[in-house]
Scaffold this active site. Structure first.
Site, PDB file in Angstrom:
ATOM      1  CG  ASP A  68      -2.362   0.458   0.799  1.00 57.31           C
ATOM      2  OD1 ASP A  68      -2.488   1.162   0.044  1.00 57.31           O
ATOM      3  OD2 ASP A  68      -3.300  -0.008   1.609  1.00 57.31           O
ATOM      4  CG  ASP A 116      -9.275   1.824  -0.721  1.00 61.85           C
ATOM      5  OD1 ASP A 116      -8.182   1.526  -1.622  1.00 61.85           O
ATOM      6  OD2 ASP A 116      -9.078   1.538   0.510  1.00 61.85           O
ATOM      7  CD  GLU A 118       0.552   4.629  -7.530  1.00 62.17           C
ATOM      8  OE1 GLU A 118       1.108   5.784  -7.374  1.00 62.17           O
ATOM      9  OE2 GLU A 118      -0.491   4.351  -8.203  1.00 62.17           O
ATOM     10  CD1 TRP A 119      -4.630   3.460  -3.075  1.00 60.50           C
ATOM     11  CD2 TRP A 119      -3.659   5.050  -2.320  1.00 60.50           C
ATOM     12  NE1 TRP A 119      -3.916   3.182  -1.556  1.00 60.50           N
ATOM     13  CE2 TRP A 119      -3.668   4.492  -1.205  1.00 60.50           C
ATOM     14  CE3 TRP A 119      -3.477   6.631  -2.272  1.00 60.50           C
ATOM     15  CZ2 TRP A 119      -3.262   4.769   0.071  1.00 60.50           C
ATOM     16  CZ3 TRP A 119      -2.864   6.967  -1.032  1.00 60.50           C
ATOM     17  CH2 TRP A 119      -2.606   6.206   0.106  1.00 60.50           C
ATOM     18  N   GLY A 120      -3.260   4.520  -7.941  1.00 60.38           N
ATOM     19  CA  GLY A 120      -3.047   5.172  -9.253  1.00 60.38           C
ATOM     20  C   GLY A 120      -2.617   6.738  -9.371  1.00 60.38           C
TER      21      GLY A 120
END
Length: 400
Positions: free
Chosen positions: A148, A203, A181-183
């Site tokens: 993450d 998320d 890393e959520w884009g």
């Protein structure tokens, strides 16, 4: 001398960016992750029961392989030597024993950590401990690491993820590396040499196609994520997958929305990581998650993500080229009412510039199968007519 130092730094950076284990994910990984339903409330008993259900419920037979513990598996402090410590209250037998139990079922075992100083739930992160943590994961027989991006202020994402990738390789055990890393830093542009999959958005939440704020958090809806994926399809392929996040199937959407969510993830060649409580899932949820015809679209060895061929308001048509000359077609209805569709195969000319394939029904006639109803619907010699439910899909396979 200055030029030499710069050259050496560039060589080191290139090496860091080309360190992942090859051949680990020729098709998108399939499994289960604990976060969506349980957050940090996980323990040995839950995980072992989940592994048992993989086998007894037919999930393993459908292709699901990885059981991944998300945040909360460790204690709040490292030990005196700097090692991560599995929480003895949650996992009294230890992580290595748990991995052995999962492996005994013919499954694979995964863990979670974070590139920053802490995990998202406040447990010890990996920054500064990359090689030490990687050695521990290898010694515990871990097969999959979700990594993450919390508490990473001031860090360079490319360098942070490349460093952990290199550490995993140095540790010597083949471990799938899942970047999360959520884009935020467009990983689809640089992460292929670093990991096997990368998250493309924030998320996902239990939302089909709207904005629903939960406190300070605005979860991504399934359809928002689909829109995001449409623009980055060229980045996906065998060994390097766009990850639109875990599945919310079985967590509270309607059965129709679950099928749509699942179908679109399969059309997108997405990793299929279940996020529900397998112990209490309904027969309808199990039926959705184990539809082998739809899963075959996701796991097709050609590895090409679907293209959005047509969009008219809330009605869309998607095509996915498959191995052996087949095609998958998905009619998607995001509207709140059913929609009648007519598609004249011979009048359309579908070209995919990734696989260099063209669907020309005027020259080639394909047999049609509905992958949810299992009905055989004739051929592409005549136009297709059907009704797509509200928030629903019709998914077809065209075969020569």
């Amino acid at each position: 001398m200055k030029k030499l130092m710069i050259a050496l730094l560039l060589i080191c950076f290139v090496k860091l960016n080309a360190q992942k284990f090859d051949g680990l994910a020729p098709t998108p990984p399939m499994g289960w992750n604990s976060w969506n339903t349980f957050q940090t409330k996980i323990d040995e008993k839950l995980v072992m029961a989940t592994a048992d259900l993989f086998v007894s419920a037919g999930l393993k037979d459908a292709g699901y392989k990885y059981i991944v513990l998300d945040d909360g598996w460790m204690t709040m402090q490292r030990d005196k030597d700097g090692n991560l410590v599995p929480d003895p209250a949650k996992f009294p037998s230890g992580v290595k024993a748990l991995a052995a139990y999962i492996h005994s079922k013919g499954l694979k075992f995964g863990l979670y950590n974070c590139a920053g100083t802490k995990t998202c739930a406040g447990y010890p992160g990996t920054k500064g401990y990359e090689e030490q943590d990687a050695r521990n994961y290898a010694s515990w027989d871990v097969d999959y690491l979700k990594f993450d991006w919390c508490y990473a202020d001031g860090q360079d994402a490319k360098q942070s993820y490349a460093k952990m990738s290199a550490a995993l390789t140095k540790a010597g055990r083949p471990i799938i590396f899942s970047l999360c890393e959520w884009g935020s830093h467009n990983p689809w542009e640089w992460a292929a040499p670093v990991g096997q999959l990368w998250r493309t958005t924030g998320d996902i939440g239990l939302v089909f196609d709207s904005i629903k704020k939960i406190g300070d958090w605005t979860p991504m809806s399934a359809m928002y994520i689909v829109d995001k994926e449409a623009d980055i399809r060229k980045a996906a392929g065998p060994g390097h997958w766009n990850d639109p996040d875990m599945l919310e199937v079985g967590n509270g959407m309607t059965a129709t929305e679950d099928r749509t969510h699942f179908s679109m993830w399969c059309m997108l060649a997405a990793p299929l990581m279940m996020g529900n409580d397998l112990r209490i899932m309904t027969s309808e949820t199990l039926k959705t998650l184990t539809n082998k015809d739809v899963i075959a679209i996701d796991q097709d060895k050609l590895g090409v993500q679907a293209l959005r061929y047509a969009k008219n308001g809330k009605h869309e048509v998607w095509f996915k080229p498959l191995s052996g000359g087949d095609w998958a077609v998905c009619f998607l209805n995001r509207a709140d009412a059913p929609e009648s569709v007519t598609f004249n195969w011979k009048a359309e000319n579908v070209t995919d510039d990734i696989s260099n394939r063209t669907l020309d029904a005027a020259k080639t006639t394909y047999k049609i199968k509905d992958l949810w109803s299992k009905a055989k619907l004739g051929t592409t010699a005549t136009p297709f007519n059907g009704e797509v439910p509200a928030h629903g899909v019709i998914v077809l396979r065209l075969s020569k």
